[in-house]
Design a protein around this motif. Structure first.
Motif, short mmCIF file in Angstrom:
data_model
loop_
_atom_site.label_atom_id
_atom_site.label_comp_id
_atom_site.label_asym_id
_atom_site.label_seq_id
_atom_site.Cartn_x
_atom_site.Cartn_y
_atom_site.Cartn_z
N VAL A 282 -29.21 105.96 -5.08
CA VAL A 282 -29.96 107.12 -5.56
C VAL A 282 -30.98 107.51 -4.52
N ARG A 283 -31.01 108.79 -4.20
CA ARG A 283 -32.03 109.31 -3.29
C ARG A 283 -33.25 109.62 -4.17
N LEU A 284 -34.07 108.60 -4.39
CA LEU A 284 -35.11 108.60 -5.40
C LEU A 284 -36.00 109.82 -5.36
N PHE A 285 -36.66 110.08 -4.27
CA PHE A 285 -37.64 111.17 -4.24
C PHE A 285 -36.97 112.53 -4.27
N LEU B 275 -31.76 106.22 -14.57
CA LEU B 275 -30.44 106.53 -14.04
C LEU B 275 -29.56 107.14 -15.12
N ARG B 276 -28.92 108.25 -14.77
CA ARG B 276 -27.91 108.90 -15.62
C ARG B 276 -26.70 109.12 -14.74
N GLY B 277 -25.59 108.59 -15.12
CA GLY B 277 -24.41 108.71 -14.28
C GLY B 277 -24.51 107.74 -13.12
N ASP C 33 -25.36 108.36 -9.70
CA ASP C 33 -26.44 108.47 -8.72
C ASP C 33 -27.42 109.59 -9.02
N LYS C 34 -27.55 109.95 -10.29
CA LYS C 34 -28.47 111.00 -10.71
C LYS C 34 -29.46 110.43 -11.70
N LEU C 35 -30.63 111.04 -11.72
CA LEU C 35 -31.67 110.65 -12.67
C LEU C 35 -31.77 111.68 -13.77
N GLY C 36 -32.20 111.23 -14.94
CA GLY C 36 -32.43 112.11 -16.07
C GLY C 36 -33.70 111.70 -16.80
N ILE C 37 -34.20 112.60 -17.63
CA ILE C 37 -35.44 112.35 -18.38
C ILE C 37 -35.09 112.12 -19.85
N THR C 38 -35.66 111.06 -20.41
CA THR C 38 -35.58 110.80 -21.84
C THR C 38 -36.96 111.05 -22.43
N GLN C 39 -37.01 111.96 -23.41
CA GLN C 39 -38.27 112.27 -24.07
C GLN C 39 -38.52 111.30 -25.21
N PRO C 40 -39.79 111.00 -25.50
CA PRO C 40 -40.09 110.10 -26.62
C PRO C 40 -39.71 110.72 -27.96
#
Length: 125
Positions: free
Chosen positions: A17-20, A114-116, A118-125
């Motif tokens: 993952v290319r974090l930034f 991590l979602r998938g 090599d992609k990031l995703g946001i989980t809301q509370p």
């Protein structure tokens, strides 16, 4: 303020993952990245080993140059991430640690993970 956990900083090696770049893609506003001193200490210990984990920790340690490292009351990295993430100026935390993610969401903190492949995703509370 975006709070980064140890495993978030190790994602470039462990998860490709290319974090930034991924964080820039997800978050359109100017942000500050923060890591607790306990995360820095954990990366230091892990980087002293060998293998992929040590390489990932070494890269994560280098990525700390893009973050502010802050002291916390908590010595344990997960507790320190939670402590910083629940401060008023924190907007998100980044972690793949499932128990920590649960704790953060229960505290009302949106979590980037991590979602998938090599992609990031946001989980809301």
């Amino acid at each position: 303020m975006i709070v980064l956990d140890t495993n978030a900083l190790m994602m470039p090696v462990e998860c490709d993952v290319r974090l930034f770049e991924e964080l820039d893609r997800l978050l359109s506003v100017e942000r500050d990245y923060v890591a607790p001193a306990a995360v820095r200490d954990e990366l230091e210990k892990l980087a002293d080993g060998s293998g992929v984990e040590a390489t990932a920790a070494s890269v994560g340690r280098d990525l700390l140059d893009r973050c502010s490292v802050r002291a916390t009351e908590a010595d344990y990295a997960d507790d320190a991430v939670l402590e910083l993430a629940t401060e008023a100026d924190a907007t998100h935390a980044v972690t793949n640690d499932k128990p920590l993610k649960r704790r953060l969401l229960n505290a009302g903190v949106p979590v980037i993970s991590l979602r998938g492949q090599d992609k990031l995703g946001i989980t809301q509370p």
